[in-house]
Design a protein around this motif. Sequence first.
Motif, mmCIF file in Angstrom:
data_model
loop_
_atom_site.group_PDB
_atom_site.id
_atom_site.type_symbol
_atom_site.label_atom_id
_atom_site.label_comp_id
_atom_site.label_asym_id
_atom_site.label_seq_id
_atom_site.Cartn_x
_atom_site.Cartn_y
_atom_site.Cartn_z
ATOM 1 N N ALA A 172 0.869 -1.416 0.094
ATOM 2 C CA ALA A 172 0.029 -0.175 0.020
ATOM 3 C C ALA A 172 0.989 1.113 0.041
ATOM 4 C CB ALA A 172 -0.883 -0.104 1.279
ATOM 5 N N GLU A 173 0.753 2.108 -1.060
ATOM 6 C CA GLU A 173 1.682 3.425 -0.926
ATOM 7 C C GLU A 173 0.819 4.315 -1.838
ATOM 8 O OE1 GLU A 173 4.782 1.849 -3.182
ATOM 9 O OE2 GLU A 173 3.782 1.327 -4.910
ATOM 10 N N THR A 174 1.452 5.637 -1.702
ATOM 11 C CA THR A 174 0.744 6.711 -2.278
ATOM 12 C C THR A 174 0.971 6.442 -3.753
ATOM 13 O OG1 THR A 174 1.517 8.166 -0.480
ATOM 14 C CG2 THR A 174 0.845 9.266 -2.594
ATOM 15 N N ALA A 175 -0.308 6.786 -4.298
ATOM 16 C CA ALA A 175 -0.511 6.580 -5.999
ATOM 17 C C ALA A 175 -0.050 7.867 -6.648
ATOM 18 C CB ALA A 175 -1.846 6.096 -6.051
ATOM 19 N N ASP A 176 0.488 7.497 -7.962
ATOM 20 C CA ASP A 176 0.746 8.659 -8.731
ATOM 21 C C ASP A 176 -0.132 8.626 -9.751
ATOM 22 O OD1 ASP A 176 1.874 10.550 -10.330
ATOM 23 O OD2 ASP A 176 3.552 9.200 -11.137
ATOM 24 N N VAL A 177 -1.222 9.460 -9.572
ATOM 25 C CA VAL A 177 -2.210 9.621 -10.583
ATOM 26 C C VAL A 177 -2.261 10.755 -11.644
ATOM 27 C CG1 VAL A 177 -4.662 9.328 -11.067
ATOM 28 C CG2 VAL A 177 -3.762 8.280 -9.036
ATOM 29 N N THR A 178 -1.415 10.690 -12.552
ATOM 30 C CA THR A 178 -1.035 12.035 -13.380
ATOM 31 C C THR A 178 -1.132 11.702 -14.792
ATOM 32 O OG1 THR A 178 1.399 11.720 -13.006
ATOM 33 C CG2 THR A 178 0.163 13.205 -11.651
ATOM 34 N N GLY A 179 -1.388 12.294 -15.623
ATOM 35 C CA GLY A 179 -1.388 12.209 -17.193
ATOM 36 C C GLY A 179 -0.847 13.099 -17.877
ATOM 37 N N ALA A 180 -1.149 12.982 -19.134
ATOM 38 C CA ALA A 180 -0.592 13.933 -20.072
ATOM 39 C C ALA A 180 -1.640 14.484 -21.175
ATOM 40 C CB ALA A 180 0.668 13.497 -20.889
ATOM 41 N N THR A 181 -2.896 14.270 -20.959
ATOM 42 C CA THR A 181 -4.122 14.468 -21.773
ATOM 43 C C THR A 181 -4.248 16.052 -21.583
ATOM 44 O OG1 THR A 181 -5.051 12.448 -21.561
ATOM 45 C CG2 THR A 181 -6.477 14.324 -22.627
ATOM 46 N N ALA A 308 -15.993 15.498 -7.026
ATOM 47 C CA ALA A 308 -14.606 15.756 -6.246
ATOM 48 C C ALA A 308 -13.372 15.139 -7.090
ATOM 49 C CB ALA A 308 -14.509 15.846 -4.799
ATOM 50 N N VAL A 309 -13.664 13.646 -7.045
ATOM 51 C CA VAL A 309 -12.398 12.972 -7.445
ATOM 52 C C VAL A 309 -12.430 13.136 -9.117
ATOM 53 C CG1 VAL A 309 -11.772 10.380 -8.011
ATOM 54 C CG2 VAL A 309 -12.554 11.342 -5.578
ATOM 55 N N TYR A 310 -13.665 13.113 -9.638
ATOM 56 C CA TYR A 310 -13.551 13.262 -11.210
ATOM 57 C C TYR A 310 -12.930 14.618 -11.462
ATOM 58 C CZ TYR A 310 -15.327 13.860 -15.842
ATOM 59 O OH TYR A 310 -15.379 14.092 -17.262
ATOM 60 N N LEU A 313 -9.165 14.103 -11.004
ATOM 61 C CA LEU A 313 -8.423 13.341 -12.039
ATOM 62 C C LEU A 313 -8.283 14.166 -13.338
ATOM 63 C CD1 LEU A 313 -10.267 10.239 -11.484
ATOM 64 C CD2 LEU A 313 -7.779 10.508 -11.136
ATOM 65 N N ARG A 314 -9.412 14.960 -13.730
ATOM 66 C CA ARG A 314 -9.104 15.816 -15.010
ATOM 67 C C ARG A 314 -8.011 16.946 -14.718
ATOM 68 N NH1 ARG A 314 -11.104 14.961 -20.172
ATOM 69 N NH2 ARG A 314 -12.977 13.698 -19.850
ATOM 70 N N ALA A 315 -7.981 17.521 -13.481
ATOM 71 C CA ALA A 315 -6.865 18.504 -13.433
ATOM 72 C C ALA A 315 -5.625 17.975 -13.207
ATOM 73 C CB ALA A 315 -7.141 19.220 -11.915
ATOM 74 N N ARG A 316 -5.473 16.667 -13.242
ATOM 75 C CA ARG A 316 -4.382 15.899 -13.217
ATOM 76 C C ARG A 316 -3.942 15.585 -14.766
ATOM 77 N NH1 ARG A 316 -2.301 13.328 -8.287
ATOM 78 N NH2 ARG A 316 -2.715 14.435 -6.324
ATOM 79 N N ALA A 328 -15.768 -0.604 -10.191
ATOM 80 C CA ALA A 328 -15.027 0.689 -9.592
ATOM 81 C C ALA A 328 -15.575 1.764 -9.943
ATOM 82 C CB ALA A 328 -13.670 0.669 -10.184
ATOM 83 N N ASP A 329 -15.318 2.926 -9.287
ATOM 84 C CA ASP A 329 -16.082 4.320 -9.772
ATOM 85 C C ASP A 329 -15.520 4.818 -11.045
ATOM 86 O OD1 ASP A 329 -17.670 5.225 -7.540
ATOM 87 O OD2 ASP A 329 -15.818 4.534 -6.498
ATOM 88 N N PHE A 330 -14.042 4.549 -11.353
ATOM 89 C CA PHE A 330 -13.577 4.944 -12.500
ATOM 90 C C PHE A 330 -12.658 4.223 -13.250
ATOM 91 C CE2 PHE A 330 -14.550 8.928 -10.055
ATOM 92 C CZ PHE A 330 -15.497 9.729 -10.812
ATOM 93 N N ARG A 331 -12.236 4.337 -14.280
ATOM 94 C CA ARG A 331 -11.034 3.731 -15.221
ATOM 95 C C ARG A 331 -10.490 5.096 -15.676
ATOM 96 N NH1 ARG A 331 -14.922 3.191 -18.994
ATOM 97 N NH2 ARG A 331 -14.383 3.654 -21.143
ATOM 98 N N THR A 332 -9.105 5.026 -15.755
ATOM 99 C CA THR A 332 -8.445 6.455 -16.005
ATOM 100 C C THR A 332 -7.543 5.983 -17.191
ATOM 101 O OG1 THR A 332 -6.555 6.150 -14.760
ATOM 102 C CG2 THR A 332 -8.732 7.473 -13.994
ATOM 103 N N TYR A 333 -7.512 7.021 -18.090
ATOM 104 C CA TYR A 333 -6.546 7.154 -19.263
ATOM 105 C C TYR A 333 -5.477 8.252 -18.870
ATOM 106 C CZ TYR A 333 -10.090 4.368 -21.425
ATOM 107 O OH TYR A 333 -10.872 3.101 -21.658
ATOM 108 N N ARG A 334 -4.231 7.860 -19.284
ATOM 109 C CA ARG A 334 -3.252 8.891 -18.940
ATOM 110 C C ARG A 334 -2.931 10.041 -19.782
ATOM 111 N NH1 ARG A 334 0.084 7.960 -14.618
ATOM 112 N NH2 ARG A 334 0.220 5.693 -13.727
#
Length: 409
Positions: A172-181, A308-310, A313-316, A328-334
């Motif tokens: 269990a660790e802090t996740a890096d949830v970032t993208g380049a969209t 709030a999470v959505y 995620l867009r901001a990231r 799950a609540d979301f699947r994400t694309y980087r």
Amino acid sequence: MHPTGELRGESVRVGGDARQRFHDSRGYGRPLDGNAIALSRVETAHLLFRGDLAGVTLGDGAGAAGPVGFRRFVADSTAAVDGFFTRYLVYADLRDRGFYLSPAREPWPGGRADVPDAVDFVAYERGSTPRAGAVEHPVRVVGERESIPVDGLSGQTLAVVDEESDITYFAAETADVTGATRYDPPSTLTGEVVGDRVVLWDAPDALYERGFYGQPLTGRAAAVEGVLQLSLLEAASLAADGVLQLTDAPGGVNGVDGVDAADDVSGADDVEAAATDASRAADPAAAVATILDRGRAVEGDRFDRRLAVYRALRARQTVPKTGFKFGADFRTYRDVDTVDDLPHSAHLVRVVQPGHRFTPRELSLDVRLAGGVRKELVFAVVDEAGVRQRGGSTVDDAIRWLSVGRLTP
């Protein structure tokens, strides 16, 4: 000849050459005066099981005059310490895998490691002793029937012992949830609330094809084109960005264009009222309020947390889409350039509140499913500040991102 130990409180004292024999060469225990050491109960049980200790004198009224062996010592420790045997199983397993371990508390070596209080052991880098080794795994032991709080879980290695004594490890660790969209929606979009979604009747193609917003309304031999269905989350986010306004019915915003001023003497009042409604609908803040009200009506307070999470995620610069098919609540694309060349989604995101408690079975199922579809499992922990967003704004600092995955130590 193998030495014996003496139980004193919650540790076992071993004299003779115990420091050289057990601590200096193999990382057991903690040094005392001279060459004596103190062993924790799990360390003692492991040495008894291996035959490296001849026995332990229990004393303290335990009813055994002479030294006892592994079986009697385990029985005494199980009665004295909650969860002793599951911790012993994990300790023995990690020792067999080549790790030196210490209890994660003072005054044992590693007791000063920066680990949460719930950690049971610290396992050092393989081959390193407690005197010089860095902590590789802060190990928290959990039985299959226990629950695991999400708070404070980051940075821990979970060792889950099931009813057949098999052990499954999770990191269990802090996740890096970032993208380049990188996509900026058009500055003016107009939609209509239809049930539990918002429909854009004349949506620009790029909104879906480049921004991956919504789902086109398609069908065989369709005569209507350009229709895009947005989820309430997508619509609320776009409205909060100030680019989406709402209409209520065909023929004009809230029916303004459909009012006939010659109907009766009250027609002027109707036009004025409709014009006021139209002005409100064109106000992005009013659109946000309308969509939030609809979202809360169909989903309750959970809608605010997911929104709030959505938005975070867009901001990231990731693209969140529904994770329903994966539980799950979301699947994400980087990195989305176009939906015609869509990459593999990277994460499955579940939204939870502080204080949430997992069952090991639930956690195992989520991790297994995410691994089976080649995605990283992420829990977005949203505190109260993250859902106070009547105006649609959100604070990323109010969200903690926790990644959980299988681990083979």
